[in-house]
Design an enzyme around this catalytic site. Structure first.
Site, PDB file in Angstrom:
ATOM      1  N   HIS A   1     -17.220 -22.134 -19.328  1.00 44.89           N
ATOM      2  CA  HIS A   1     -18.235 -22.863 -20.090  1.00 44.89           C
ATOM      3  C   HIS A   1     -18.654 -24.137 -19.359  1.00 44.89           C
ATOM      4  O   HIS A   1     -19.825 -24.503 -19.343  1.00 44.89           O
ATOM      5  CB  HIS A   1     -17.690 -23.269 -21.459  1.00 44.89           C
TER       6      HIS A   1
ATOM      7  N   GLU B   1     -24.006  -1.251  -8.258  1.00 45.88           N
ATOM      8  CA  GLU B   1     -22.997  -2.306  -8.276  1.00 45.88           C
ATOM      9  C   GLU B   1     -21.590  -1.788  -8.033  1.00 45.88           C
ATOM     10  O   GLU B   1     -20.625  -2.524  -8.138  1.00 45.88           O
ATOM     11  CB  GLU B   1     -23.084  -3.135  -9.561  1.00 45.88           C
TER      12      GLU B   1
ATOM     13  N   ASP C   1     -20.868  -7.649  -9.154  1.00 44.68           N
ATOM     14  CA  ASP C   1     -19.888  -6.577  -9.268  1.00 44.68           C
ATOM     15  C   ASP C   1     -19.674  -5.863  -7.937  1.00 44.68           C
ATOM     16  O   ASP C   1     -18.551  -5.511  -7.596  1.00 44.68           O
ATOM     17  CB  ASP C   1     -20.318  -5.568 -10.337  1.00 44.68           C
TER      18      ASP C   1
ATOM     19  N   CYS D   1     -30.228  -8.503  -8.394  1.00 42.61           N
ATOM     20  CA  CYS D   1     -30.183  -9.421  -9.533  1.00 42.61           C
ATOM     21  C   CYS D   1     -28.841 -10.138  -9.638  1.00 42.61           C
ATOM     22  O   CYS D   1     -28.579 -10.836 -10.603  1.00 42.61           O
ATOM     23  CB  CYS D   1     -30.525  -8.706 -10.836  1.00 42.61           C
TER      24      CYS D   1
HETATM   25  C1  PEP Z   1     -24.043  -8.093 -11.161  1.00 44.37           C
HETATM   26  O1  PEP Z   1     -23.011  -7.451 -11.331  1.00 44.37           O
HETATM   27  O2  PEP Z   1     -24.360  -8.589 -10.059  1.00 44.37           O
HETATM   28  C2  PEP Z   1     -24.975  -8.314 -12.287  1.00 44.37           C
HETATM   29  C3  PEP Z   1     -26.160  -8.854 -12.078  1.00 44.37           C
HETATM   30  O3  PEP Z   1     -24.565  -7.975 -13.533  1.00 44.37           O
HETATM   31  P1  PEP Z   1     -23.489  -8.782 -14.399  1.00 44.37           P
HETATM   32  O4  PEP Z   1     -23.254 -10.111 -13.737  1.00 44.37           O
HETATM   33  O5  PEP Z   1     -24.069  -8.885 -15.768  1.00 44.37           O
HETATM   34  O6  PEP Z   1     -22.285  -7.887 -14.353  1.00 44.37           O
HETATM   35 MG    MG Z   2     -22.721  -6.249 -13.063  1.00 46.47          MG
END
Ligand code: PEP
Ligand code: MG
Length: 591
Positions: free
Chosen positions: A216, A453, A477, A524
């Site tokens: 947090h 991922e 991930d 992302c």
């Molecule tokens: C990732 O794994 O890079 C991703 C964008 O998804 P999250 O962080 O929600 O697992």
């Molecule tokens: Mg992810």
């Protein structure tokens, strides 16, 4: 031997900072090393927040009166938390406010009330019984060694102390609102309440002994734009209030007692950074087009429609990742199909026709939803997570897909993306389910993509691209699975580098696999928001980058100053590097 290894690692980190154009003192200077949690450089003086260590006297009172007083204190705390949530929502946004809405939920936990009542019935005082009850419950949660439950334990202590202050004002905590200007706040941990009450005009930075980069503290510091270093461990122990220091939230260090010349060079660095930010802010509405005319699409990672205006203002051209599990995480039941449809439609409306990638539920791993009562797993990151859960829980998948298709029917540019896909079979089954629902609703066709991922998806990208309309690489991930490093482990955070050449090679394979079927590839994960990372990804052939809105201006600026052939050459060199440090070192000479 351990100390030597730590020293070697610190030295390596310094070299990487220098290579990335970060700030370093001229000579030998003393530093506390931690994990970077929110970027920025600031000069200030340390204010050490003392750990609580409160003695609660046991002063028995009559049982009926104790029950009345507890009831009033709980109600007052709930009211205070709702006000705090509303205020935080206005200042920082709904996702930060959710922390306090969740805390208000903890107050209604019957186990907690029962535990406190038991101590009261045995004849103990109210403050004593309440303190004992929440501390015992928090200790039990912490002992389970699960990061999600550990965070809940911290929330429970936070909210427990609030109630305590309502029971007896003697136990109210000292306030953080009257800190001197230029405070670098150093604490074992900073509770969400403390962090939300911070005055960003007076606090220059945050350093904590505990916590990881996803805590947090880290999230709130990023929202407030304050540099933060977490997980600094025993390093913070001897720190004295009043000591002058320089906090480097990007390198993850607190430099102590800097020399005059270092203070001067840090001031110069901060001024140059501010000027760079101002330039980037002016240009953030322009597209991320390289000097030779190659355009990269820029998306925002946001979860709520009310964050869209800020994202567009930062220069987002759409939403590349809407994490829908957040609709489930902060409540005690699942949102209905209609509620979900409203959330997706509201986001689409807020984007005014710009592209919106909605990610189907990614529950499991670090995102546990208590009310779903999923079986406990030894290794939740390797368990029934993401697409694996969706395929086993039609009661979650079907309403969500129906809600998305209904939202898409009103002519918006919606795409669906499935998380944690590891095999072709999963993708085909998900596609079939989508098509069946689409036909039932007579809804339009929407592009169906997947997150890449896990290494198996990257390695078989061409086989998956035959059935997926696009890929978005989840480097958070992908990094943890490629390097076998739990993404939440603060001890390994520095090594979990998404620019590791092993991860870059998986990204390269993904892009090449997608090309076979003419599919586009985005990223992302967090590295998309790092200007050097973004340059490398563009060089690898990634066509879209989606990130936290605040990161957009700097990434756009970086790409606008580049030429595509130079980025491609950079990517080729990075792919040939032996380790992440060597990749980071390329930043110094990068185009
Ligand atoms: C990732 O794994 O890079 C991703 C964008 O998804 P999250 O962080 O929600 O697992
Ligand atoms: Mg992810």
């Amino acid at each position: 031997a351990r100390e030597k290894a730590d020293a070697a690692r610190a030295e390596e980190k310094r070299r990487a900072t220098a290579a990335a154009g970060g700030w370093l003192p001229s000579g030998a200077a003393q530093a506390v090393e931690g994990v970077p949690a929110a970027p920025g450089l600031a000069i200030g003086r340390i204010v050490r927040m003392q750990p609580e260590g409160m003695e609660i006297p046991d002063e028995p009172i009559e049982l009926g009166r104790a029950a009345d007083l507890l009831h009033v204190a709980l109600a007052q705390t709930a009211e205070q938390l709702h006000a705090l949530a509303d205020d935080t929502a206005r200042r920082l946004g709904e996702s930060d406010a959710a922390i306090f809405r969740a805390q208000a939920g903890l107050l209604a936990d019957p186990d907690l009330i029962t535990l406190a009542s038991q101590w009261l019935v045995e004849g103990h005082g109210l403050a004593w019984a309440w303190h004992r009850a929440y501390e015992d419950m928090a200790a039990r949660l912490s002992a389970l060694r699960n990061p999600v439950l550990a965070a809940r334990a911290a929330d429970l202590r936070d909210v427990g102390r609030r109630v305590l202050a309502h029971i007896d004002a003697r136990f109210a905590r000292s306030s953080l609102s009257d800190l001197p200007e230029g405070t670098i706040l150093v604490a074992d941990d900073i509770s969400p309440s403390d962090a939300a009450g911070l005055d960003a005009d007076r606090v220059a930075g945050l350093v904590t002994a505990l916590g990881g980069p996803t805590s947090h503290t880290a999230i709130l510091a990023r929202t407030l734009g304050l540099p933060a270093v977490v997980g600094a461990g025993a390093g913070v122990e001897g720190l004295q209030s009043g000591t002058r220091a320089i906090i480097d939230g990007h390198g993850g260090r607190l430099w102590l007692d800097p020399a005059e010349e270092d203070l001067a060079s840090a001031r110069d660095w901060i001024a140059a950074e501010e000027a760079r930010r101002a330039r980037a802010a002016e240009a953030r509405a322009l597209p991320a087009t390289t000097r030779d005319g190659h355009r990269i699409d820029i998306g925002a990672n946001i979860n709520l429609a009310e964050q869209a205006a800020f994202a567009l203002d930062q220069g987002a051209e759409g939403v590349g990742l809407m994490r829908t599990e957040f609709l489930f995480l902060e409540r005690s039941d699942s949102p209905t199909e209609d509620e979900q449809m409203e959330a997706y439609s509201a986001m689409a409306r807020a984007l005014e026709g710009r592209p919106l990638v909605i990610r189907a539920l990614d529950i499991g791993g670090d995102k546990q939803v208590a009310h779903l009562d999923l079986p406990r797993e030894e290794n939740p990151f390797l368990g029934v997570r993401g697409a694996r859960l969706l395929l086993r829980r039609r009661d979650l998948l079907l309403p969500q897909l129906r809600a998305i298709y209904r939202a898409a029917a009103s002519g918006s540019q919606i795409s669906v993306m499935f998380p944690m896909v590891t095999s072709r079979g999963e993708l085909l089954e998900l596609r079939e389910t989508c098509e069946r629902i689409r036909q039932e609703l007579a809804a339009p066709v929407v592009p169906l993509g997947i997150m890449v991922e896990v290494p198996s998806a990257a390695l078989l990208a061409a086989e998956l691209a035959a059935h997926a309309d696009f890929f978005s690489i989840g480097t958070n991930d992908l990094t943890q699975y490629a390097l076998a490093i739990d993404r939440q482990n603060p001890q390994l955070a520095a090594e979990a580098d998404s620019l590791h050449p092993a991860v870059l090679r998986l990204i390269d394979l993904t892009v090449k696999g997608a090309e076979v079927h003419g599919r586009w590839v985005g990223v992302c994960g967090g590295i998309a928001g790092d200007p050097f990372g973004a340059a490398l990804l563009a060089g690898l052939g990634v066509q879209e980058l989606s990130m936290t809105p605040r990161d957009i201006p700097a990434v756009k600026e970086r790409l606008r100053q580049s030429d595509r052939p130079a980025l491609q050459a950079l990517a080729r060199r990075a792919l040939a590097c032996p380790d992440a440090e060597a990749v980071r070192a390329l930043a110094a000479e990068a185009p």
